[in-house]
Motif scaffolding. Structure first.
Motif, PDB file in Angstrom:
ATOM      1  N   LYS A   5       0.828  -1.200   0.000  1.00  0.00           N
ATOM      2  CA  LYS A   5       0.000   0.000   0.000  1.00  0.00           C
ATOM      3  C   LYS A   5       0.867   1.255   0.000  1.00  0.00           C
ATOM      4  O   LYS A   5       1.875   1.331   0.695  1.00  0.00           O
ATOM      5  CB  LYS A   5      -0.877  -0.027   1.249  1.00  0.00           C
ATOM      6  CG  LYS A   5      -1.786   1.148   1.416  1.00  0.00           C
ATOM      7  CD  LYS A   5      -2.614   0.971   2.676  1.00  0.00           C
ATOM      8  CE  LYS A   5      -3.609   2.084   2.840  1.00  0.00           C
ATOM      9  NZ  LYS A   5      -4.481   1.830   3.999  1.00  0.00           N
ATOM     10  N   SER A   6       0.459   2.243  -0.767  1.00  0.00           N
ATOM     11  CA  SER A   6       1.113   3.551  -0.743  1.00  0.00           C
ATOM     12  C   SER A   6       0.387   4.432   0.264  1.00  0.00           C
ATOM     13  O   SER A   6      -0.847   4.471   0.285  1.00  0.00           O
ATOM     14  CB  SER A   6       1.063   4.210  -2.119  1.00  0.00           C
ATOM     15  OG  SER A   6       1.884   3.512  -3.018  1.00  0.00           O
ATOM     16  N   VAL A   7       1.153   5.113   1.105  1.00  0.00           N
ATOM     17  CA  VAL A   7       0.578   6.055   2.053  1.00  0.00           C
ATOM     18  C   VAL A   7       1.013   7.463   1.661  1.00  0.00           C
ATOM     19  O   VAL A   7       1.979   7.643   0.925  1.00  0.00           O
ATOM     20  CB  VAL A   7       0.961   5.734   3.512  1.00  0.00           C
ATOM     21  CG1 VAL A   7       0.434   4.369   3.923  1.00  0.00           C
ATOM     22  CG2 VAL A   7       2.459   5.800   3.726  1.00  0.00           C
ATOM     23  N   THR A   8       0.293   8.437   2.170  1.00  0.00           N
ATOM     24  CA  THR A   8       0.547   9.834   1.831  1.00  0.00           C
ATOM     25  C   THR A   8       0.658  10.657   3.111  1.00  0.00           C
ATOM     26  O   THR A   8       0.390  10.153   4.213  1.00  0.00           O
ATOM     27  CB  THR A   8      -0.612  10.404   0.989  1.00  0.00           C
ATOM     28  OG1 THR A   8      -1.795  10.401   1.802  1.00  0.00           O
ATOM     29  CG2 THR A   8      -0.845   9.591  -0.277  1.00  0.00           C
ATOM     30  N   ASP A   9       1.024  11.927   2.941  1.00  0.00           N
ATOM     31  CA  ASP A   9       1.027  12.835   4.090  1.00  0.00           C
ATOM     32  C   ASP A   9      -0.336  12.792   4.786  1.00  0.00           C
ATOM     33  O   ASP A   9      -0.417  12.761   6.013  1.00  0.00           O
ATOM     34  CB  ASP A   9       1.322  14.273   3.646  1.00  0.00           C
ATOM     35  CG  ASP A   9       2.786  14.508   3.284  1.00  0.00           C
ATOM     36  OD1 ASP A   9       3.646  13.667   3.605  1.00  0.00           O
ATOM     37  OD2 ASP A   9       3.066  15.568   2.679  1.00  0.00           O
ATOM     38  N   ALA A  10      -1.410  12.764   3.987  1.00  0.00           N
ATOM     39  CA  ALA A  10      -2.768  12.818   4.535  1.00  0.00           C
ATOM     40  C   ALA A  10      -3.173  11.522   5.236  1.00  0.00           C
ATOM     41  O   ALA A  10      -3.924  11.553   6.212  1.00  0.00           O
ATOM     42  CB  ALA A  10      -3.764  13.132   3.419  1.00  0.00           C
ATOM     43  N   SER A  11      -2.680  10.379   4.764  1.00  0.00           N
ATOM     44  CA  SER A  11      -3.113   9.093   5.330  1.00  0.00           C
ATOM     45  C   SER A  11      -2.134   8.507   6.343  1.00  0.00           C
ATOM     46  O   SER A  11      -2.426   7.496   6.979  1.00  0.00           O
ATOM     47  CB  SER A  11      -3.336   8.076   4.206  1.00  0.00           C
ATOM     48  OG  SER A  11      -2.108   7.675   3.628  1.00  0.00           O
ATOM     49  N   PHE A  12      -0.968   9.129   6.518  1.00  0.00           N
ATOM     50  CA  PHE A  12       0.089   8.557   7.341  1.00  0.00           C
ATOM     51  C   PHE A  12      -0.369   8.264   8.771  1.00  0.00           C
ATOM     52  O   PHE A  12      -0.110   7.183   9.308  1.00  0.00           O
ATOM     53  CB  PHE A  12       1.316   9.479   7.361  1.00  0.00           C
ATOM     54  CG  PHE A  12       2.545   8.834   7.932  1.00  0.00           C
ATOM     55  CD1 PHE A  12       3.364   8.052   7.135  1.00  0.00           C
ATOM     56  CD2 PHE A  12       2.888   9.008   9.259  1.00  0.00           C
ATOM     57  CE1 PHE A  12       4.498   7.443   7.645  1.00  0.00           C
ATOM     58  CE2 PHE A  12       4.018   8.412   9.786  1.00  0.00           C
ATOM     59  CZ  PHE A  12       4.822   7.625   8.968  1.00  0.00           C
ATOM     60  N   GLU A  13      -1.053   9.196   9.385  1.00  0.00           N
ATOM     61  CA  GLU A  13      -1.475   8.999  10.775  1.00  0.00           C
ATOM     62  C   GLU A  13      -2.373   7.774  10.912  1.00  0.00           C
ATOM     63  O   GLU A  13      -2.152   6.911  11.764  1.00  0.00           O
ATOM     64  CB  GLU A  13      -2.183  10.237  11.315  1.00  0.00           C
ATOM     65  CG  GLU A  13      -2.556  10.085  12.772  1.00  0.00           C
ATOM     66  CD  GLU A  13      -3.141  11.357  13.388  1.00  0.00           C
ATOM     67  OE1 GLU A  13      -3.647  11.238  14.512  1.00  0.00           O
ATOM     68  OE2 GLU A  13      -3.092  12.424  12.765  1.00  0.00           O
ATOM     69  N   ASP A  14      -3.393   7.680  10.059  1.00  0.00           N
ATOM     70  CA  ASP A  14      -4.318   6.544  10.140  1.00  0.00           C
ATOM     71  C   ASP A  14      -3.658   5.237   9.725  1.00  0.00           C
ATOM     72  O   ASP A  14      -3.853   4.209  10.369  1.00  0.00           O
ATOM     73  CB  ASP A  14      -5.554   6.789   9.274  1.00  0.00           C
ATOM     74  CG  ASP A  14      -6.489   7.820   9.886  1.00  0.00           C
ATOM     75  OD1 ASP A  14      -6.446   8.014  11.122  1.00  0.00           O
ATOM     76  OD2 ASP A  14      -7.266   8.436   9.133  1.00  0.00           O
TER      77      ASP A  14
END
Length: 108
Positions: A5-14
């Motif tokens: 899975k790729s994560v982003t700045d926006a999804s990193f916390e979750d």
């Protein structure tokens, strides 16, 4: 092979900090040759240890906020997170056996 899975700045916390199990984050970039070499090794690791860890990728060019927050100055960098905390860092492309040894504590 595992579909990492790729994560982003926006999804990193979750996706990482609130994850139920340890997460290995591959900080990488498209132009980075060693990053491309490390990818298949991490896929093998993810396949074999999916019940114990999650492996995700974060493109540092597309997500500079998270890369800056964690002081990424050299890639590939693989950080282990457990319980929302960074617990280990691995720098450079390594074969799967070396990764298993380095992250053994979270693969038990």
């Amino acid at each position: 092979m595992a579909d990492i899975k790729s994560v982003t700045d926006a999804s990193f916390e979750d996706d990482v900090l609130k994850a139920d199990k340890p997460v290995l984050v591959d900080f990488w970039a498209e132009w980075c040759g060693p990053c491309r070499a490390l990818g298949p090794e991490l896929e093998k690791l993810a396949d074999e240890h999916s019940s114990k860890i999650e492996v995700v990728k974060l493109n540092v060019d597309e997500n500079p906020g998270t890369a800056a927050k964690y002081g990424i100055t050299s890639i590939p960098a693989v950080f282990a997170f457990n319980g929302g905390e960074k617990v280990h860092t691995s720098i450079g492309a390594k074969p799967k056996p070396a990764l298993e040894q380095e992250f053994a504590e979270w693969l038990k």
